[in-house]
Design an enzyme around this catalytic site. Structure first.
Site, PDB file in Angstrom:
ATOM      1  N   GLU A 265       7.505 -31.267  -7.379  1.00 24.35           N
ATOM      2  CA  GLU A 265       6.854 -32.120  -6.391  1.00 24.35           C
ATOM      3  C   GLU A 265       5.413 -32.429  -6.788  1.00 24.35           C
ATOM      4  O   GLU A 265       4.928 -33.546  -6.600  1.00 24.35           O
ATOM      5  CB  GLU A 265       6.884 -31.451  -5.012  1.00 24.35           C
TER       6      GLU A 265
ATOM      7  N   TYR B 138       4.031 -33.603   3.201  1.00 17.94           N
ATOM      8  CA  TYR B 138       5.212 -34.055   2.469  1.00 17.94           C
ATOM      9  C   TYR B 138       5.747 -32.969   1.541  1.00 17.94           C
ATOM     10  O   TYR B 138       6.935 -32.645   1.566  1.00 17.94           O
ATOM     11  CB  TYR B 138       4.892 -35.316   1.662  1.00 17.94           C
TER      12      TYR B 138
ATOM     13  N   ASP C 224       7.773 -39.882   2.435  1.00 16.48           N
ATOM     14  CA  ASP C 224       6.962 -40.376   1.327  1.00 16.48           C
ATOM     15  C   ASP C 224       7.075 -41.887   1.272  1.00 16.48           C
ATOM     16  O   ASP C 224       7.620 -42.515   2.188  1.00 16.48           O
ATOM     17  CB  ASP C 224       7.386 -39.719   0.007  1.00 16.48           C
TER      18      ASP C 224
END
Length: 380
Positions: free
Chosen positions: A55, A138, A156
């Protein structure tokens, strides 16, 4: 299909959370994902460290570009504890070329925090994960849902785009009201679903199917319920209220060598490219001609004092960051002797050691164009 006048978009009967529409959306979405999803390594693990790493890498990076970095990091640093033992210079060098170097520094900081203060155990819940440095809502939702199946919806750019088009939401995504509205809808959609699959499906659909420009609506499974498709508003949604203002900066780099060694500087701890290395820099409010560069104090102290000669001056390079546009010129200078170092931020290295230091992408781009740079600066 008749295009709706976007000037009157707020008069349209936008986003009505009809239960049958959300059910159809989820069924189609999950079916699409099972057939079309990419086989990515971080999807085949429940290891929160590897999910977190992916991520962080993918925050500002395309999957095809980030894959090599992910593989390199997981090979060199197979665990949080292994990463925590690394130095910042080492991690920044491994991150070189990805940009947004604060991500790498936060990654290392958090790894050390987990190793030293959390017994090496990654937190299992969103409420704890989001407290970690460099991890926002997120990423915390992604990690908690992918690794621990916590019912936390990710939102996102891909999710904003898909939801705004399918459900007809015109609230700007860069406003507090918009963020709350999209998050509320995403939270409703994830209820009673397998969180890891649902969130991956939402993200993948936006990345592959509901793309920013020219999405393939003809092959999309959702046209019968897609508001934007029905009203010919694909190019108008999602809505943003603000445009990013980009400041302009002008750099003149001095590549100084006596034929064997090079002079480098370490950038400050704050600002762009923090703690990366670069060549001595003259920054100005506007682009400088060579005559003006040669009148600066830095030129006098580094070049004239060392009896330097300009061997080559580059054309201008343009480097665009999210909030800045940088124009840079490079001066390759041969000196009789290396300058005296003025601060601990300066260092003299052997030319062969240059590839051991983490450099900004702008400098890497220049060096890749000047593969004869080091030989050019040799005695001849």
């Amino acid at each position: 299909m008749k295009k709706t006048d976007f000037r009157n978009i707020n008069e349209i009967n936008f986003y009505t959370p009809l239960r049958n529409k959300t059910i159809i959306f989820k069924n189609y979405l999950h079916s699409w994902y099972l057939i079309n999803h990419r086989d990515l390594p971080w999807r085949n693990t429940k290891n929160p460290y590897k999910i977190w790493l992916s991520e962080v890498i993918l925050q500002q990076t395309r999957v095809d570009q980030g894959m090599d970095y992910y593989n390199k990091f997981t090979s060199k640093y197979p665990s949080i504890l292994a990463l925590a033992k690394a130095s910042e210079d080492e991690v920044l060098k491994d991150w070189e070329g990805l940009g947004y170097y604060s991500r790498a520094r936060n990654l290392l900081f958090t790894a050390k925090h987990i190793a030293q203060n959390l017994k090496g155990e990654f937190p299992r819940h969103y409420s704890e994960i989001i407290k970690l440095k460099g991890i926002g809502p997120y990423a915390a939702a992604a990690i908690s849902s992918f690794a621990f199946e916590e019912e936390k919806a990710v939102v996102d750019g891909n999710v904003y785009r898909t939801l705004s088009r399918v459900f007809g939401i015109s609230t700007p995504i860069d406003t507090t009201a918009g963020k709350k509205e999209f998050q509320a809808l995403a939270d409703d959609l994830i209820k009673n679903q397998k969180p890891s699959v649902h969130n991956q499906a939402m993200m993948e659909f936006g990345a592959l199917q509901c793309t920013p420009k020219n999405p393939d609506c003809q092959s999309c499974p959702l046209p019968t319920i897609c508001f934007a498709y029905e009203h010919d508003l694909i190019g108008d949604l999602p809505v943003k209220s603000k445009k990013v203002k980009q400041s302009k900066r002008h750099f003149s780099y001095l590549i100084i060598s006596d034929g064997k060694k090079l002079l480098l500087n370490k950038r400050p701890e704050k600002g762009i490219w923090a703690n990366l290395f670069e060549f001595p820099l003259i920054e100005s409010s506007s682009e400088l001609e060579q005559e003006k560069v040669q009148q600066t104090e830095l030129w006098n102290s580094l070049v004239i004092a060392s009896k330097g000669t300009v061997k080559f001056k580059s054309d201008s390079y343009r480097h665009i960051l999210s909030h800045q546009i940088i124009t840079a010129d490079f001066y390759e200078v041969k000196v009789d002797k290396m300058p005296t170092l003025s601060t601990t931020k300066n260092l003299i290295i052997n030319k062969s050691e240059l590839n051991q230091f983490a450099l900004p992408k702008l400098l890497l781009n220049y060096l890749s164009d000047r593969d004869d740079l080091l030989s050019l600066l040799n005695d001849n």
